[in-house]
Write an enzyme that holds these catalytic residues in place. Structure first.
Site, PDB file in Angstrom:
ATOM      1  N   CYS A   1     -27.915  27.133  -2.262  1.00  0.00           N
ATOM      2  CA  CYS A   1     -27.449  27.265  -0.868  1.00  0.00           C
ATOM      3  C   CYS A   1     -27.588  25.933  -0.139  1.00  0.00           C
ATOM      4  O   CYS A   1     -26.685  25.503   0.585  1.00  0.00           O
ATOM      5  CB  CYS A   1     -28.262  28.341  -0.139  1.00  0.00           C
ATOM      6  SG  CYS A   1     -28.132  29.994  -0.835  1.00  0.00           S
TER       7      CYS A   1
ATOM      8  N   ASP B   1     -57.868  10.850  -2.842  1.00  0.00           N
ATOM      9  CA  ASP B   1     -58.376  10.246  -1.613  1.00  0.00           C
ATOM     10  C   ASP B   1     -59.874  10.023  -1.825  1.00  0.00           C
ATOM     11  O   ASP B   1     -60.476  10.636  -2.714  1.00  0.00           O
ATOM     12  CB  ASP B   1     -58.121  11.182  -0.433  1.00  0.00           C
ATOM     13  CG  ASP B   1     -58.681  10.629   0.868  1.00  0.00           C
ATOM     14  OD1 ASP B   1     -58.537   9.425   1.104  1.00  0.00           O
ATOM     15  OD2 ASP B   1     -59.283  11.416   1.624  1.00  0.00           O
TER      16      ASP B   1
ATOM     17  N   ASP C   1     -57.771  15.626   1.466  1.00  0.00           N
ATOM     18  CA  ASP C   1     -58.353  16.616   2.372  1.00  0.00           C
ATOM     19  C   ASP C   1     -58.074  16.368   3.847  1.00  0.00           C
ATOM     20  O   ASP C   1     -58.311  17.250   4.667  1.00  0.00           O
ATOM     21  CB  ASP C   1     -59.868  16.669   2.178  1.00  0.00           C
ATOM     22  CG  ASP C   1     -60.580  15.470   2.784  1.00  0.00           C
ATOM     23  OD1 ASP C   1     -60.040  14.353   2.694  1.00  0.00           O
ATOM     24  OD2 ASP C   1     -61.674  15.655   3.352  1.00  0.00           O
TER      25      ASP C   1
END
Length: 722
Positions: free
Chosen positions: A36, A441, A615
């Site tokens: 779509c 991280d 985080d």
């Protein structure tokens, strides 16, 4: 379906930029899959004057960029012709439309469940004939009519989401996955009515409504996952202050909605408040906690002329800033848009089952039609030819194919859940199995994310604590936490980026940087100095502890053939030290959220499949862009929503564990595909030759599904990295 007045004037909804270009945002209804999205973006993108058309499946928002003024009516007319009605984008309307769709799916699911459960009252007595409890023809026919009375209205209502989607697709001359579903349900009902009217031995009303019940469960889960993905961007924007203190010409404060703040407005930011929009400091000095924005663990001092970002927490004195961007153009909003783009990219992921189904649909339906036509032309009765075609459709029903991946995903997700890892979508496991590069991280992921006071004599801690309790600085809070509750210094004054001074027991004292206290500067980034006026100085050192199993987890990832990298917004010194301690050679520091996204995109362009583990707010956009993403349970809500998997506890062992389970799940899924293919290659010819009737076909189809489920359950029985 609502009729869109394409002759209406939509020019009022076009936003024009300073460069003369214009943009239109529309709410598109009915778009559900990557196909779509491709049709809409291609159809609108080919219109004259359109520079770019981008649809977000999660929110339903279509952004159209024009080279000049643009013709919005033509865009809406094109969308209507493609079968996707559109209206000017309104976030409230988008939420209401999503809620309406959810309520409709729940209602359809409830009706299908009611029908599937109650029709069994009349199907079970008929099935009992297999065990010598044969019903008389009149009784059996009565049971079929009672089954029809329950199943038919339930199937017709519960199937409306599929029927309407199939009709829209066929009206455009296309065929989506709802077309074969609709044909299968309707044909099953027709064959069942035909058998009942002709006093046949078998009818399949229960199969029609049960199939819809199972399909609607998947459709509703997909609906909930899309809502969850959309909430990630909302969580980010919620970090912006809902209101701002705007200053008038006389310097008086007036609270206004943050959406009313314009570029050039002067705003007051009190201590403890978040900066409402991006701006430049005009008055005052303070310290800002940018950890959620940049990931830097050390608060940053800001003075007149310094830039500050929306969402930063003011830890020190009152600031007056001049807005440099509106709320929708702030750094936080830009990160939210990157997350939307990342979610949209993920929705384009073509699952293995979809690839197989794309081959199955045209082949099986063509064979069914050929079976009916050839059988009838060779002298079979119309009823017999139709039964052979129905038997072919039933015995080759893609239930086993459809279960091949979901059954494994459910089993794998359950196994990980018991290990403290929450899997938010089945497709996440597919992507996780493909990763070859892991990005971490630092703050809050490799480290615990909170500074701790290193070993310090108790008398020194108690001496410093009264002044530390009066400060908002994270290092001062670490001292106060180590000391516990107690006396607070009086007449305190905090100097942005330097430290705090006040009186303890009538004696003036200072706590802060070495230069602020008058001590020699050691160059360390995580230390504070304390001294009474004219007294002996004391040095307090801090550390953001590495998670206990971080080095072990990274070694496990390398042993599995994965490369590891650290992307952090923190300063180079702490990042280098952390990388050295956990055994990572490749690291980058001082990165903005946008630079993290750029790094992920560069890795992706180089052909790497990246797993991002982060985080903070500064990680959210990178999490959304990565091939797969994980976040700890202590992460910011926005980061958890952007991640595919969330792990609880302090242990990073969850990362290699999740990869092991994902790889095992992929192996089981491929085995299921192979078994489904072998089954269909054997079953289809048998049905075409009339060797099985629809009843036996239904049993064979159920058996194939059971085999697939049992193979998936092997993930629970097998130990280790199965």
């Amino acid at each position: 379906m609502a009729v869109i007045d394409t002759s209406a004037d939509f020019s009022a909804f076009v936003r024009r930029g300073a460069d003369g270009a214009s943009r239109l945002e529309l709410l598109v209804k009915g778009a559900r899959c990557a196909g779509c999205m491709a049709k809409i973006e291609k159809g609108v993108g080919e219109l004259p004057g359109v520079e770019l058309a981008r649809l977000n499946l999660t929110s339903g928002k279509l952004s159209v960029a024009f080279k000049g003024v643009g013709d919005p009516a033509r865009v809406i007319e094109t969308l209507d012709r493609l079968g996707y009605p559109a209206t000017p984008y309104d976030p409230n309307e988008a939420r209401e439309e999503h809620d309406r769709e959810g309520r409709r799916l729940v209602l359809a699911l409830g009706v299908a469940g009611f029908g599937a459960g109650n029709v069994m009252m009349f199907s079970v007595p008929v099935w009992a004939g297999l065990f010598g409890q044969e019903l008389g023809p009149a009784t059996r026919e009565t049971m079929y009519w009672l089954s029809a009375l329950i199943a038919t209205p339930c199937a017709l209502y519960a199937g409306m989401p599929f029927f309407e989607s199939a009709f829209r697709s066929l009206r455009r001359g296309k065929a989506n996955m709802d077309v074969p579903i609709s044909i299968g349900v309707i044909l099953t009902l027709i064959v069942s009515f035909s058998e009942t009217l002709l006093h046949g031995a078998h009818a399949y009303f229960d199969a029609a409504v049960s199939l819809l019940f199972l399909l609607l469960i998947g459709r509703y889960l997909d609906h909930k996952l899309r809502a969850q993905a959309r909430s990630a961007a909302r969580d980010l924007l919620a970090l912006q202050a809902p209101a701002a203190a705007r200053l008038d010409g006389r310097g008086r404060e007036h609270m206004v909605p943050v959406s009313d703040v314009g570029v050039g407005d002067r705003l007051a930011v009190a201590p403890g408040e978040r900066v409402p929009v991006d701006g430049v400091v005009e008055e005052g000095a303070s310290t800002l906690d940018n950890a959620l924005i940049t990931g830097e663990s050390t608060p940053a001092a800001v003075l007149v002329g310094h830039a500050c970002h929306a969402g930063a927490l003011n830890l020190g004195g009152r600031l007056v800033i001049r807005a440099s961007a509106k709320s929708e153009d702030s750094a936080v909003a830009a990160i939210a848009r990157l997350m939307e783009a990342g979610a949209q990219t993920k929705s384009a992921y073509v699952r293995l089952a979809d690839k197989a189904a794309a081959i199955y649909v045209p082949v099986v339906h063509t064979l069914a039609a050929a079976t009916f036509i050839v059988g009838w032309s060779l002298g079979l009765e119309f009823r017999q030819a139709l039964l052979r075609a129905a038997a072919l459709l039933i015995i080759t029903c893609p239930c086993a194919l459809g279960l091949a991946v979901p059954a494994v995903q459910i089993t794998a997700s359950g196994r990980l859940f018991r290990k403290g890892v929450l899997v938010k979508s089945g497709a996440a496991l597919e992507r996780l199995a493909e990763v070859d590069h892991v990005v971490f991280d630092k703050t809050g992921v490799l480290t615990e994310g909170r500074p701790r006071l290193l070993k310090t004599p108790r008398d020194v801690v108690e001496m410093v604590a009264p002044l530390a309790r009066a400060s908002r600085h994270p290092l001062a809070r670490a001292i106060a936490e180590a000391a516990g509750p107690g006396e607070v210094a009086t007449d305190t004054k905090e100097t942005a980026g330097q430290g705090i001074e006040g009186y303890i027991g009538g004696r003036k004292a200072r706590l802060g940087r070495a230069s602020f206290v008058g001590a020699p500067d050691t160059g360390a980034e995580t230390e504070l100095w304390f001294a009474f006026e004219g007294g002996t100085m004391a040095r307090l050192r801090f550390s953001d502890q590495i998670r206990p199993d971080a080095a072990q987890a990274i070694a496990a990832l390398k042993a599995r053939g994965l490369t590891v990298e650290i992307l952090s917004g923190d300063l180079a010194g702490p990042v280098e030290a952390a990388a050295r301690e956990v055994g990572v050679e490749d690291w980058h520091a001082c990165l903005t959220p946008f630079e993290k996204v750029d790094a992920i995109e560069m890795l992706t362009a180089a052909g790497r499949k990246v797993l991002m583990v982060g985080d903070g707010l500064n990680d959210a956009a990178a999490l959304a862009k990565a091939h797969a993403a994980m976040a700890p349970g202590s992460a910011l809500d926005a980061s958890q929503n952007a991640a595919d998997l969330v792990f609880s506890g302090e242990a990073l062992a969850a990362v290699p564990l999740a990869i092991d389970v994902a790889r095992a799940a992929r192996k089981r899924a491929m085995e299921n595909f192979e078994m489904s293919a072998v089954y269909n290659l054997m079953a289809a010819p048998a049905a075409m030759l009339g060797l099985v009737n629809p009843f036996i076909a239904a049993i064979a189809m159920s058996a194939s599904s059971l085999v697939v489920m049992l193979n998936a359950l092997r993930m629970n029985w097998a130990g280790g990295r199965s």
